[in-house]
Design an enzyme around this catalytic site. Sequence first.
Site, PDB file in Angstrom:
ATOM      1  CB  SER A   1      -0.687  -0.034   1.322  1.00 14.32           C
ATOM      2  OG  SER A   1      -0.190   0.227   2.505  1.00 14.32           O
ATOM      3  CG  ASN A   2       3.614   2.940   2.600  1.00 13.65           C
ATOM      4  OD1 ASN A   2       3.528   4.086   2.716  1.00 13.65           O
ATOM      5  ND2 ASN A   2       3.709   1.579   3.671  1.00 13.65           N
TER       6      ASN A   2
ATOM      7  CB  ILE B   1      17.582  -7.963   9.184  1.00 13.61           C
ATOM      8  CG1 ILE B   1      16.191  -7.605   9.137  1.00 13.61           C
ATOM      9  CG2 ILE B   1      19.124  -6.983   9.396  1.00 13.61           C
ATOM     10  CD1 ILE B   1      16.649  -8.169  11.564  1.00 13.61           C
TER      11      ILE B   1
ATOM     12  CG  HIS C   1       9.364   1.661  12.721  1.00 16.06           C
ATOM     13  ND1 HIS C   1       9.701  -0.177  12.266  1.00 16.06           N
ATOM     14  CD2 HIS C   1       8.965   1.829  13.852  1.00 16.06           C
ATOM     15  CE1 HIS C   1       9.374  -0.072  14.117  1.00 16.06           C
ATOM     16  NE2 HIS C   1       9.172   0.283  14.567  1.00 16.06           N
TER      17      HIS C   1
ATOM     18  CG  LEU D   1      15.844  -3.138  13.093  1.00 13.75           C
ATOM     19  CD1 LEU D   1      15.314  -3.615  11.821  1.00 13.75           C
ATOM     20  CD2 LEU D   1      15.009  -4.465  14.152  1.00 13.75           C
TER      21      LEU D   1
HETATM   22  C1  GRF Z   1       4.166  -0.599   6.608  1.00 16.85           C
HETATM   23  O1  GRF Z   1       3.311  -0.800   7.863  1.00 16.85           O
HETATM   24  C2  GRF Z   1       5.219  -0.384   7.705  1.00 16.85           C
HETATM   25  O2  GRF Z   1       5.530   1.058   8.561  1.00 16.85           O
HETATM   26  C3  GRF Z   1       6.176  -1.379   7.588  1.00 16.85           C
HETATM   27  O3  GRF Z   1       4.949  -2.386   6.768  1.00 16.85           O
HETATM   28  C4  GRF Z   1       3.860  -2.047   6.459  1.00 16.85           C
HETATM   29  C5  GRF Z   1       4.372  -2.056   4.757  1.00 16.85           C
HETATM   30  O4  GRF Z   1       3.250  -2.478   4.354  1.00 16.85           O
HETATM   31  N1  GRF Z   1       7.660  -1.081   7.462  1.00 16.85           N
HETATM   32  P1  GRF Z   1       2.501  -1.978   2.839  1.00 16.85           P
HETATM   33  O5  GRF Z   1       3.378  -3.445   2.259  1.00 16.85           O
HETATM   34  O6  GRF Z   1       3.249  -1.002   2.454  1.00 16.85           O
HETATM   35  O7  GRF Z   1       1.100  -2.094   2.353  1.00 16.85           O
END
Ligand code: GRF
Length: 211
Positions: free
Chosen positions: A13-14, A88, A105, A140
């Site tokens: 989704s990001n 990682i 994060h 991290l």
């Molecule tokens: C998000 O909650 C981000 O903070 C974490 O992984 C998740 C990714 O979500 N690092 P998406 O795959 O972008 O929906």
Amino acid sequence: MMKIAVLVSGHGSNLQALIDANLSGQIVGVLSNKPSAYALQRAQAAGIPTRVIEHSDYVHRAEFDQEIQAQLLEWQADLVVLAGFMRILSPEFVMQWEGKMLNIHPSLLPKHKGMHTHAKVIEAGDTQHGCTVHFVTAQLDSGQSLAQGVLDVQKNDTQDSLARRVHQLEHIIYPMVVEWFCNKDLIYHPKEHVQLKKQPLNHPIQIYETA
Ligand code: GRF
């Protein structure tokens, strides 16, 4: 134009928020360590090249990292954006991208590094929660924080409701920071301060959830 590579493992989704943001940079490739990641379908639908590098195909972490590095160089990436990438990366790999790799994060760093952040927030009785975009360093979730999305925790919040609200904030602050990088508002000087719009950035820019 800045060339952006996005590393994913899951839903994406990001990634979608970055695609939809019409950045002044170009997303030149999406790399996943999981062939089943829905993020790959989002990339393909947007006409972005994809690559799968499965960690299980490599005995040593260094070989997996080298394969990723080779792909990033082939794409000529200027910026690497970790968007739900669940492996990682080795310190050697990360050092090669110092000041050029971002992560998001789901907590208000430095609080709640690692996994299960929404549960940790409820457990701790925190009154605020959110997400942080930061430069990636070998430690991290510890590189300099650049922006945070902030929300007030409500009495009836659950892990699910927090996850949903944090995600909404992520989709605002990640494109914002990536755009700063693309248009050179965000400047990284090794061993010096990060600058945003020619000013030292000593604290992350905070964006509050709107009702
Ligand atoms: C998000 O909650 C981000 O903070 C974490 O992984 C998740 C990714 O979500 N690092 P998406 O795959 O972008 O929906």
